[in-house]
Design a protein around this motif. Structure first.
Motif, mmCIF file in Angstrom:
data_model
loop_
_atom_site.group_PDB
_atom_site.id
_atom_site.type_symbol
_atom_site.label_atom_id
_atom_site.label_comp_id
_atom_site.label_asym_id
_atom_site.label_seq_id
_atom_site.Cartn_x
_atom_site.Cartn_y
_atom_site.Cartn_z
ATOM 1 N N ASN B 582 11.145 3.052 50.461
ATOM 2 C CA ASN B 582 11.573 3.019 51.850
ATOM 3 C C ASN B 582 12.754 3.948 52.072
ATOM 4 O OD1 ASN B 582 13.111 1.929 54.234
ATOM 5 N ND2 ASN B 582 11.171 0.857 54.403
ATOM 6 N N ILE B 583 13.717 3.859 51.163
ATOM 7 C CA ILE B 583 14.898 4.705 51.326
ATOM 8 C C ILE B 583 14.517 6.179 51.241
ATOM 9 C CG2 ILE B 583 17.076 5.356 50.245
ATOM 10 C CD1 ILE B 583 17.257 2.407 49.309
ATOM 11 N N VAL B 584 13.764 6.496 50.202
ATOM 12 C CA VAL B 584 13.419 7.905 50.005
ATOM 13 C C VAL B 584 12.602 8.428 51.168
ATOM 14 C CG1 VAL B 584 12.100 9.485 48.574
ATOM 15 C CG2 VAL B 584 13.507 7.746 47.516
ATOM 16 N N THR B 585 11.573 7.647 51.525
ATOM 17 C CA THR B 585 10.689 8.148 52.564
ATOM 18 C C THR B 585 11.421 8.297 53.886
ATOM 19 O OG1 THR B 585 8.957 6.952 51.427
ATOM 20 C CG2 THR B 585 8.423 7.847 53.562
ATOM 21 N N ASN B 586 12.246 7.326 54.181
ATOM 22 C CA ASN B 586 12.982 7.453 55.429
ATOM 23 C C ASN B 586 13.937 8.629 55.401
ATOM 24 O OD1 ASN B 586 12.075 5.660 57.262
ATOM 25 N ND2 ASN B 586 13.204 3.936 56.383
ATOM 26 N N ARG B 587 14.355 8.985 54.202
ATOM 27 C CA ARG B 587 15.309 10.081 54.092
ATOM 28 C C ARG B 587 14.680 11.402 54.501
ATOM 29 N NH1 ARG B 587 20.412 11.357 51.703
ATOM 30 N NH2 ARG B 587 20.775 9.231 52.310
ATOM 31 N N TYR B 588 13.484 11.654 54.006
ATOM 32 C CA TYR B 588 12.926 12.959 54.386
ATOM 33 C C TYR B 588 12.025 12.891 55.601
ATOM 34 C CZ TYR B 588 8.516 11.847 52.092
ATOM 35 O OH TYR B 588 7.334 11.257 51.739
ATOM 36 N N MET B 589 11.384 11.732 55.812
ATOM 37 C CA MET B 589 10.581 11.605 57.035
ATOM 38 C C MET B 589 11.483 11.042 58.123
ATOM 39 S SD MET B 589 7.581 12.690 56.361
ATOM 40 C CE MET B 589 6.697 12.136 57.804
ATOM 41 N N ASN B 590 12.468 11.827 58.525
ATOM 42 C CA ASN B 590 13.459 11.245 59.413
ATOM 43 C C ASN B 590 13.159 11.489 60.873
ATOM 44 O OD1 ASN B 590 13.873 13.910 59.402
ATOM 45 N ND2 ASN B 590 15.923 13.848 58.536
ATOM 46 N N ARG B 594 13.042 19.595 63.167
ATOM 47 C CA ARG B 594 13.715 20.715 62.523
ATOM 48 C C ARG B 594 13.649 20.582 61.005
ATOM 49 N NH1 ARG B 594 18.250 23.470 60.754
ATOM 50 N NH2 ARG B 594 19.155 21.598 59.909
ATOM 51 N N HIS B 595 13.871 19.373 60.549
ATOM 52 C CA HIS B 595 13.849 19.189 59.104
ATOM 53 C C HIS B 595 12.481 19.476 58.531
ATOM 54 C CE1 HIS B 595 17.745 16.715 58.595
ATOM 55 N NE2 HIS B 595 17.856 17.676 59.468
ATOM 56 N N TYR B 596 11.460 18.946 59.205
ATOM 57 C CA TYR B 596 10.107 19.192 58.718
ATOM 58 C C TYR B 596 9.849 20.690 58.626
ATOM 59 C CZ TYR B 596 9.357 14.344 60.192
ATOM 60 O OH TYR B 596 9.439 13.003 60.375
ATOM 61 N N LEU B 597 10.261 21.356 59.686
ATOM 62 C CA LEU B 597 9.995 22.790 59.704
ATOM 63 C C LEU B 597 10.771 23.493 58.610
ATOM 64 C CD1 LEU B 597 9.989 23.286 63.554
ATOM 65 C CD2 LEU B 597 8.066 23.519 62.034
ATOM 66 N N VAL B 598 12.001 23.051 58.405
ATOM 67 C CA VAL B 598 12.783 23.666 57.331
ATOM 68 C C VAL B 598 12.076 23.457 55.996
ATOM 69 C CG1 VAL B 598 14.910 23.515 56.016
ATOM 70 C CG2 VAL B 598 14.997 23.592 58.484
ATOM 71 N N TYR B 599 11.563 22.249 55.783
ATOM 72 C CA TYR B 599 10.842 22.025 54.534
ATOM 73 C C TYR B 599 9.692 23.016 54.391
ATOM 74 C CZ TYR B 599 13.084 17.420 54.793
ATOM 75 O OH TYR B 599 13.973 16.412 54.907
ATOM 76 N N ILE B 600 8.957 23.147 55.476
ATOM 77 C CA ILE B 600 7.784 24.016 55.408
ATOM 78 C C ILE B 600 8.199 25.455 55.126
ATOM 79 C CG2 ILE B 600 5.897 24.980 56.768
ATOM 80 C CD1 ILE B 600 5.815 22.245 58.207
ATOM 81 N N PHE B 601 9.223 25.899 55.855
ATOM 82 C CA PHE B 601 9.662 27.280 55.651
ATOM 83 C C PHE B 601 10.207 27.476 54.242
ATOM 84 C CE2 PHE B 601 10.018 27.649 60.388
ATOM 85 C CZ PHE B 601 9.056 28.633 60.496
ATOM 86 N N VAL B 602 10.980 26.510 53.809
ATOM 87 C CA VAL B 602 11.558 26.656 52.477
ATOM 88 C C VAL B 602 10.459 26.695 51.430
ATOM 89 C CG1 VAL B 602 12.899 25.476 50.711
ATOM 90 C CG2 VAL B 602 13.799 25.701 53.005
ATOM 91 N N PHE B 603 9.461 25.859 51.635
ATOM 92 C CA PHE B 603 8.342 25.889 50.690
ATOM 93 C C PHE B 603 7.689 27.265 50.697
ATOM 94 C CE2 PHE B 603 3.910 25.194 49.526
ATOM 95 C CZ PHE B 603 4.090 24.547 48.317
ATOM 96 N N PHE B 604 7.513 27.777 51.873
ATOM 97 C CA PHE B 604 6.936 29.106 52.014
ATOM 98 C C PHE B 604 7.789 30.132 51.277
ATOM 99 C CE2 PHE B 604 7.273 33.044 54.534
ATOM 100 C CZ PHE B 604 5.999 33.534 54.374
ATOM 101 N N ILE B 605 9.087 30.076 51.520
ATOM 102 C CA ILE B 605 9.977 31.060 50.898
ATOM 103 C C ILE B 605 9.921 30.929 49.384
ATOM 104 C CG2 ILE B 605 12.376 31.746 50.629
ATOM 105 C CD1 ILE B 605 12.753 30.695 53.538
ATOM 106 N N VAL B 606 10.008 29.693 48.953
ATOM 107 C CA VAL B 606 10.078 29.489 47.501
ATOM 108 C C VAL B 606 8.799 29.958 46.820
ATOM 109 C CG1 VAL B 606 10.124 27.743 45.709
ATOM 110 C CG2 VAL B 606 11.757 27.647 47.574
ATOM 111 N N THR B 607 7.657 29.491 47.305
ATOM 112 C CA THR B 607 6.431 29.838 46.597
ATOM 113 C C THR B 607 6.103 31.316 46.752
ATOM 114 O OG1 THR B 607 5.233 29.086 48.517
ATOM 115 C CG2 THR B 607 5.375 27.580 46.673
#
Lengths: 141, 804, 99, 94, 112, 494
Positions: B582-590, B594-607
């Motif tokens: 619950n804690i973890v999921t709530n942390r990233y699925m907040n 903007r956060h979701y998009l940052v995750y997606i972009f960062v994933f894109f950048i990293v890979t």
């Protein structure tokens, strides 16, 4: 606060017809020169939008008593049914045919099923655009 | 012809019919009707005993999914016969018992439906030759036992216990499934017989060991071996007939069956020997150790079951050592452990079944199973007492009951094992007899608890809600039959040995030739041997310990506060995983886009970025480029300026206009790049979009200044620059990658092919007309969607339920 | 003819300083360059482009209208947003409104 | 010669667009921006005309006309928006 | 020229990304719009620039420039228009019903 | 050439358009839409059999031979998915009849559903990469509309996130497409594959393949599933069920198609990446599934887990594991639809959505309770229900190729699935009833029948796995051997 739009209205009346003609021209000439159903539709739609702009919702509605959703639906139906027609003729879906006719006035004219397809596209574009704009502005009132 | 498959299917068919037909029977008759099933099956199977004893086997195959080699193949041999007889035999008795136990107010059709399901599944497990089908039935036993345990599902405890049982056994089942798949990978077959036949080829395979461990996991979870035993005591929430059935004779024995069945496959391996016997030993000890401290009779029996299962398991482990030596006169000695295991298996079913039923009677008649509230029932419930006495003494390993025989053989086996000089047994072998002996002492103690605390001593009617009285005769029939068997087997053990155990031994040791050699004569007296001395020791020490129970019990068990039990480990594991998830999921699925998009972009950048750098995919050559002019550079600069200044636009109109500028400039590029149609479309669409923006703006608030933290801005900036950069890098490399011509030269014949001089339009209308058609559909959906989105609004009352 | 069009264009940048004038001058520039193109095609390919004529006509028609509308819009919006820093040309428009 | 002139004129047009863009970015008032956008549109018309001369093609003549139409319509729309907040209105409002 | 345009695309993409990462719905929508511009340019660039004549058979001579990307872009433009229109109206409805255009206020009720 | 192939796409579209005209006649709309889906299912069944006997068939639109025109390619994989999608949608529609409400129905609910199906079917069938994009958009726009249809606050709130993320994904798709076109100069998937093979999948092409991976992962909910839980838990039940069954599957399909047909040369990078992503998806999905008490959220995270599981089959990449994934996809479509319908019905019946606020539903609605139990078992892979064959085959493939970590995660995840659903089951279905007889809402037949239908489908899919095993084997064979597909598309006109 009534704003006097006489100049605009006068000029629009002329301009709208220029645009409409041009739109039809674009639509028809699309196969050989730039243009085509989509652009033609867009231009036609912008003519209607110009009408909305220069007058108001109700006036246009009175002069153009169409439900543009149905126009759009009709367009989609046309576009898909040309494709569907080819099924009936037993050729691959979306097969287009064309033929040249020597018509008295226009000279050698090409008649193709694409034109029907393009007409569908144009109708859809007009219908959708007007629907969208109409719904937003009607709602905002 | 009589088919074993039918034996499996009959219970299922009847179970399926029950929910629909139960109304035709008067409620109480339902049990009688159901009783027919196991009885008939028992008789059918019993008729086959002689031929099976002659070494005959029955195989039937029905195709299920032949493509995948999942076939419904049944295989009746000595080993499956034992279990099948237990399942149907005890099953009949349990159903008979339940007719009197369960009141007709209960939803009997459900109960019997689950019970038959379970019975069918168990039969399926023991008869299946195909591993996958075996797995199917294996999981069905988990499911049906879940339903049985949760039969009184309005009780919190029932639900918890059922959940625990289901989770643990299904987990084990899944592990086992993986093991099965590994076996299939090694041998290419799902058939147990074929696997056994090809065992010599696979024993060096890398997967051999993992497969063994995984299959053992399945067996251990099912048979409630340490540390997976925790589900069994909780499963006692079930109605007592269920406990008697599941936990004495059937479900927990499935693991035993599996181990016995796979002994020919894995038994020759050292790991198998150690794991099975050590786990068995630990379970034996731990179960008996915990049984002594219980005050709930059923829990006591549960732990004693755990303990006895450990005993059987360890015997199977010990017996597997015979496979080390191959067939010889010496090794036959070690097979006696296996023999003892099978023998004890039967014995355990009889006396434990009887004991469970007795506890059920107590519970049913007196309303409690708490030892502290019972006492002195001997005189008041004489028949119950007799059965309990027989069961307890048999369990304790006293003559003249069958438990004595198998217990003796158990001691003998542990003593034999000390003398083996492989697997460094000479140094460690001593632990087996020691642990066995200690556990037996404890077993003796708790058996005494059952007998003395419950039936002897002073009656305590004031602690009971109901008056003490003997149970109705119907309820006593089943336990008495079992009690009679306990005694009967003691006196005629060799009948059992010859007809039932011997063929089973043949199945476990298929390479050992005639199974008759593997079957020792069972006798109650075979001279003063270590095992007899051990038994006497057990009785003496056990009696002493029982006498001074009050002195040492608090002391010893005080060392083991309940926090450190596996039970609380399990509970904490579940609770903390829920909490942490619950804690973890709530942390990233907040909920922040903007956060979701940052995750997606960062994933894109990293890979993409890291791969780009790592693989040196980037290549760049400017010479292939088309030339450019000054004004074009200026245009690019203008667009860049417009774009960048969008970021700093103070008002939305400015931004929108800038977007419009961008669109117009792109149109100019389209012109420059010789795309007239595009230019046209782009212009119109851009204008219309701008108009739409303006339209929507009149209904939207003017935008506030974004109050972003510097850090956020920095992250955004870095992310966007990186994304832009990667797009540029790949783009440049792609331009440099000039290996193929585009297919579009084909379209230059558009006029001949499609009758259009405008290639783009010919493509749109004809070559790729399908795209255009769908594109129109997209547009239409959008238009219609806009319309319905604006028109359709929720009424206030609808919102309440949905939006809490 | 291209000189004429260039002439029209060169005028543009320096005229820009006054915002309203921009419309007028740029319209002239457009008309000039369109005419230039028209003449070009006429001369080089001997083609009278109806579309260009139409285009010229259209710009000619609409440019004043849009200029008018914009000015009026500016006027009206200024009335609403009183405190706005603006340059001289706009301040003239800012006399008290009837409302 | 002609090519050079065309090129120069194109560049000049681009510069004027740049200046207009500056006006859009800078403001200071909404009408300024609208005027600038209008101007950009008009400049684009000229540019397309010249480019089609450069490329020697008639393919873009439609674009000129369309751009004319659109510049007109969008200018109207924007001015309406600035003036009244909404670009299409109901009769009842009046 | 290609290099130049790709640089431009990069800038556009970066700007779009930055806009999309904002909190304001309108800025996000503008971001997607800019992104679509960048994508269209990219498709065109990937097809090769200035390598032939206008793809009109009657008006120009071979070689023609690659017409296929143009057709693709046309389709893409229409789709991006449809999507933009839809999301604009969505933004508008959100503002009407929830009364905000700030995505930080649209997080939604947390479960537990 | 076989014009039948286009029908699963064109029929729903045309009927959808016609239904727009039939707006006031709700009954007629229902009949038409249901009929369309049944016919579509029938056609796909027919096609499936044709494919089995005659091999892959294709339809070149307009008669333009590949690689120039657009074409639909029907192989077993695609047809299986089309068939399942049509059946599941039909069943969800039946549910919608009694639950969605007249206001939705009048607001073109049925046309949108039909368009959604058309987009989904088109994505499964198309053999052209750009056309895949367009089909995606058809599906996505329909889904955007369906998410917002009804316009409650929660819907709007989640819709904006869903829409923005998907728009972004679409643009990334186009970026990747542009790059691919720039490198290989063609759009036909088989042709691309040929050219990629010819050029050798160098670093650049692998980079592009990673781009595609990201794009499709966004659609499939593989690792980048942030849009998923929110948007799946807000729309009306029938729509949520459709989403749960269909949307991610399209992304999954695209992943399978692109990484078995086009980018299959350099499996080291892409498949490892897929494996890692699938593993993380499983872990995160599992955490999500047990983290919440809201039924809808639990159910949504179960979708995530399934995605991870299916993609493990691709990451492992053997023919067996791919066959397993195909089984599992089909199973998952049915089971997820059922699960969402059940969750929705639960909320409808009790008016609550948290599991600790409900109890004892089995006393009021026994059949409903058992159906929930059935789906729980099926999703946990308990045989002989539908999840089990796929699970075994995926495991088998993983063992064959030695991917033990993935294997362990895949099988552990099913325990978590079991736990998460048992939590719902024990809390809500079992236990003391909280609904008194007076308060009991009658279970509408229209709600329970589709659920039961799905349940029957699930059981028969498990017991009768043999019936589809031919098709699945064929599909897996085609996927594992791209040359079959390429030959069918590029090798002359049939």
């Amino acid at each position: 606060m009534k704003i006097n739009d006489v100049i605009l209205r006068t000029i629009s009346r002329i301009v709208v017809f220029i645009i409409l003609t041009f739109g039809v021209y674009l639509f028809l000439s699309g196969h050989n020169t730039p243009g085509g159903g989509f652009i033609g539709g867009l231009v036609l739609a912008s003519a209607i939008i110009l009408l909305y702009l220069s007058t108001d919702l109700e006036t246009v509605q009175k002069s153009l008593p169409l439900d543009f959703k149905y126009v759009a639906a009709l367009g989609v139906f046309l576009a898909t049914s040309t494709g569907f027609g080819s099924i009936i003729f037993g050729v691959p879906f979306m097969s287009q045919t064309f033929a040249y006719f020597d018509l008295p006035i226009f000279g050698v004219t090409e008649l193709t099923t694409v034109t029907i397809f393009e007409a569908g596209v144009a109708l859809t574009v007009v219908g959708v655009l007007v629907t969208i704009i109409f719904s937003i502005s009607e709602d905002g009132g | 012809m009589f088919s074993i498959n039918l034996v499996i299917l009959i219970p299922f068919i009847v179970a399926a019919l029950l929910p629909f037909s139960f109304r035709r029977f008067k409620k109480n008759h339902l049990g009688w009707f159901v009783l027919i099933v196991p009885t008939v099956l028992f008789v059918l199977l019993a008729r086959l005993i002689p031929s099976v004893a002659d070494g005959k086997t029955y195989i039937h195959t029905y195709e299920w999914i032949p493509t995948l080699d999942f076939n419904f193949t049944t295989y009746l041999d000595g080993l499956s016969m034992i279990f099948a007889l237990l399942i149907t035999g005890v099953g009949s008795l349990v159903i008979l018992y339940s007719i009197f136990y369960l009141s007709s107010k209960e939803s009997l059709q459900h109960f019997y439906c689950y019970l038959l399901l379970f019975m069918g599944a168990m039969l399926g497990v023991v008869f299946s030759d195909n591993l996958m089908v075996l797995y199917v039935f294996w999981e069905l036993t988990s499911v049906s036992s879940f339903l049985l345990i949760a039969f009184w599902n309005h009780r919190q405890g029932s639900r918890q216990g059922a959940q625990k049982a289901m989770l643990i056994t299904v987990s084990g089942g899944i592990a086992m499934l993986v093991g099965f798949i590994m076996l299939h990978t090694m041998t290419g077959s799902f058939s147990i017989r074929e696997i056994i036949a090809s065992v010599s080829e696979i024993s060096d395979h890398a997967l051999f060991l993992p497969a063994m461990i995984l299959i053992l996991l399945g067996a251990f979870t099912k048979s409630a071996q340490f540390p997976f035993h925790i589900w069994l005591p909780d499963a006692m929430e079930a109605p007592t007939p269920v406990s008697a059935y599941l936990h004495s004779a059937t479900m927990v024995k499935a693991g035993i069956y599996l181990v016995a069945r796979f002994t020919p496959v894995f038994g020759a391996d050292e790991v198998w020997f150690w794991v099975v016997s050590i786990v068995g030993m630990i379970t034996l000890f731990w179960g008996s150790f915990n049984a002594v401290r219980q005050t709930d009779l059923k829990a006591l029996l549960a732990f004693s079951t755990v303990s006895q299962l450990g005993l059987i398991m360890s015997l199977l482990g010990l017996g597997s050592i015979a496979l080390q030596f191959g067939y010889s006169a010496d090794s036959v000695l070690y097979t006696q452990a296996t023999f003892a295991a099978l023998f004890h298996l039967i014995n355990h079913s009889t006396f434990k079944g009887a004991l469970f039923m007795v506890v059920g009677i107590l519970d049913h008649e007196l309303g409690t199973r708490d030892i502290r509230r019972l006492g002195g029932l001997m005189a008041l419930m004489p028949f119950t007492f007799t059965v309990a006495l027989i069961g307890s003494l048999s369990m304790a390993g006293l003559p003249p009951f069958n438990g004595f025989l198998s217990k003796e053989m158990f001691f003998a086996a542990t003593v034999h094992i000390m003398e083996v000089d492989i697997f460094s047994l000479t140094s460690f072998g001593i632990i087996f007899p020691v642990v066995a002996w200690i556990a037996s002492v404890l077993t003796f103690v708790y058996c005494m608890i059952i007998v003395f605390k419950v039936f002897l001593g002073k009656p305590q009617p004031e602690k009971l809600d109901k008056p003490i009285h003997e149970a109705p005769i119907g309820m006593l029939i089943s336990p008495m039959i079992l009690g009679a068997l306990v005694v009967g087997i003691f006196f005629f053990p060799n009948l059992l040995g010859q007809y039932i155990l011997q063929p089973a031994m043949g199945s476990i040791y298929p390479t050992f030739g005639d199974s008759a050699y593997l079957t020792p004569k069972i006798s109650a007296w075979h001279g003063v041997k270590p095992e007899l001395l051990m038994t006497i020791g057990v009785i003496i020490i056990g009696a002493l310990l029982y006498k001074y129970l009050k002195l040492w019990k608090p002391f010893v068990y005080g060392f083991f506060p309940s926090i450190f039990t596996f039970n609380s480990l399990y509970n904490n594991l579940l609770a903390s995983s829920v909490r942490n998830s619950n804690i973890v999921t709530n942390r990233y699925m907040n909920g922040l886009l903007r956060h979701y998009l940052v995750y997606i972009f960062v994933f894109f950048i990293v890979t993409v970025g890291s791969y780009l750098l790592y693989s040196r995919a980037f290549s760049f050559d400017i010479s292939t480029n088309a030339s450019f002019r000054v004004y074009e550079v200026c245009l690019v600069a203008i667009m860049a300026a417009a774009a960048v200044s969008m970021l700093f636009a103070k008002s939305r109109i400015t931004a929108t206009l800038l977007n419009g500028v961008l669109g117009y400039s792109i149109a100019i590029f389209f012109v420059l790049f010789r795309a007239p149609d595009l230019a046209l479309t782009q212009l119109v669409v851009e204008s219309v979009t701008t108009a739409l923006f303006l339209l929507a703006f009149s209904h939207l608030p003017d935008w506030k200044k974004e109050n972003l933290q510097t850090r956020t801005k920095l992250i955004n900036g870095i992310v966007s620059v990186a994304v832009g950069l990667i797009v540029v890098l790949i783009g440049l490399s792609v331009v440099d990658f000039n290996q193929f011509d585009s297919i579009s030269s084909y379209f230059e014949d558009a006029y001949e092919l499609a009758g259009g001089a405008n290639i783009v339009n010919a493509i749109l209308g004809d070559f790729r007309g399908f795209d255009t058609m769908l594109e129109v559909v997209v547009l239409f959906i959008a238009g219609l969607g806009v319309y319905s989105m604006i028109k359709l609004r929720t009424k206030k009352e609808d919102e309440n339920i949905e939006d809490q | 003819m291209s000189v004429i069009s260039a002439f029209g264009i060169i005028r543009l940048p320096d005229v820009y300083t006054r915002s309203h004038a921009a419309t007028k001058s740029s319209t002239v520039a457009v008309l000039l360059s369109l005419t230039g193109a028209f003449i070009y095609f006429w001369v080089s390919e001997n083609l009278v482009s109806v579309r260009l004529i139409l285009g010229i006509l259209f710009v000619f028609l609409t440019a004043p209208v849009s200029g008018h509308l914009l000015t009026r819009a500016a006027y009206r919006s200024k009335v609403k947003l009183t405190e706005n820093s603006s340059d001289d040309a706009l301040k003239e428009v800012l006399f008290p409104e009837d409302k | 010669m002609i090519d050079k002139i065309l090129l120069v004129s194109l560049t000049l047009f681009v510069i004027s667009i740049a200046i207009a863009l500056f006006r859009i970015i800078k403001g200071p008032s909404m009408p300024d921006r609208a005027v600038a956008l209008d101007m950009i549109g008009v400049n684009l018309i000229s540019m397309i005309a010249i480019i089609s001369i450069v490329l020697k093609t008639k393919a873009f003549l439609e674009a000129i006309l369309i751009l004319g139409i659109l510049a007109f319509i969008s200018t109207i729309a924007i001015s309406r928006y600035i003036e009244r907040g909404a670009i299409i209105e109901h009769k009842s409002d009046n | 020229m290609e290099t130049l345009i790709i640089m431009l695309i990069g800038i556009l993409v970066a700007v779009a990304t930055y806009l999309i990462l904002s909190r304001n719905i309108i800025r996000i929508i503008l971001g997607t719009a800019v992104f679509s511009h960048a994508v269209h340019l990219l498709i065109l660039t990937m097809g090769g620039l200035k390598q032939g004549n206008v793809p009109l058979l009657k008006e120009a001579n071979a070689p023609y420039t690659d017409a296929l990307p143009q057709a693709l872009i046309l389709t893409a433009i229409v789709i991006s228009f449809a999507v933009t229109a839809f999301i604009l109206v969505l933004a508008y409805r959100i503002y009407q019903d929830i009364g905000t255009d700030d995505l930080d206020e649209l997080r939604g009720a947390k479960d537990e | 050439m076989n014009n039948l192939i286009v029908l699963p796409l064109i029929l729903p579209i045309m009927v959808g358009v016609v239904l727009v005209f039939l707006r006031p006649y709700i009954k007629l709309q229902r009949v038409f839409s249901l009929l369309t889906l049944i016919v579509t299912a029938g056609i796909s069944l027919l096609l499936l059999n044709i494919v089995r006997t005659d091999g892959i068939i294709r339809l070149d639109f307009g008669g333009w031979e590949p690689p120039f025109g657009i074409l639909f390619v029907a192989d077993s994989f695609a047809m299986l998915l089309v068939l399942t999608a049509s059946i599941v949608t039909a069943i969800c529609l039946i549910y919608a009849f009694s639950s969605i409400g007249e206001r939705h129905e009048k607001m073109y609910f049925y046309p949108f559903v039909l368009f959604l199906v058309a987009g989904v079917n088109g994505s499964f069938l198309t053999g052209d990469l750009f056309n895949l994009f367009v089909c995606f958009e058809v599906m996505l726009l329909a889904s955007y509309v369906l998410v917002t249809l009804g316009g409650t606050k929660r819907q709007l709130r989640e819709a904006i996130k869903y829409v923005v993320i998907n728009i972004l994904a679409s643009w990334f798709f186009l970026v990747a497409l542009a790059y691919l076109y720039g490198t290989v100069g063609t759009l036909n998937m088989a042709h691309i594959s040929e050219r990629v093979a010819e050029a050798g999948q160098g670093p650049l092409l692998t980079t592009i393949s990673i781009l595609f991976l990201i794009v499709f992962s966004l659609k499939a909910g593989l690792l980048l599933f942030f849009w998923l839980p929110g948007s799946y838990s807000v729309p009306p039940t029938a729509i949520a069920a459709l989403f749960g069954a269909l949307l991610t599957k399209v992304g999954i399909y695209a992943l399978f198609r692109s990484f078995t047909l086009i980018f299959y040369h350099d499996t080291l990078i892409s498949h490892t990446l897929i494996g890692i992503m699938a593993a993380i998806t499983l872990i995160v999905g599992c955490m999500g599934a047990i983290a919440f008490k809201d039924v809808r959220l639990i159910v949504s995270y179960n979708v995530v887990i399934a995605v991870g599981f299916i993609l493990i089959g691709l990451a492992v990449g053997t023919e067996t594991s791919i066959a397993g994934s195909i089984y599992y996809v089909i199973h998952d479509m049915i089971a997820k639809a059922m699960l969402f319908l059940l969750a929705g019905t639960m909320i409808y019946l009790t008016g609550k959505s948290k599991i600790d606020e409900m109890s004892g539903l089995i006393r009021n609605y026994p059949l409903f309770g058992w159906m929930f139990f059935l789906v729980t078992c099926s999703l946990a892979g308990i045989p002989p229900l539908s999840g089990f064959v796929g699970k075994i085959l995926v495991g088998q493939g993983a063992i064959e190729s030695g991917s033990y970590i993935l294997l362990a995660l895949a099988f552990l995840s099913s325990i978590v699935v079991l736990y998460s659903l048992l939590r719902i089951f024990l809390n809500t279905i079992f236990g003391e009833t909280i609904i008194s007889l007076e308060d009991e809402k009658p279970m509408k037949m229209g709600m329970i029948i589709p659920i039961v239908l799905l349940g029957i489908a699930m059981i028969s899919l498990g017991l009768g796995a043999e019936f589809i095993s031919d098709y699945v084997t064929d599909a897996a064979h085609t996927l594992a051997n791209p040359s079959v597909y390429i030959d069918a598309v590029m090798g002359g006109n049939k």
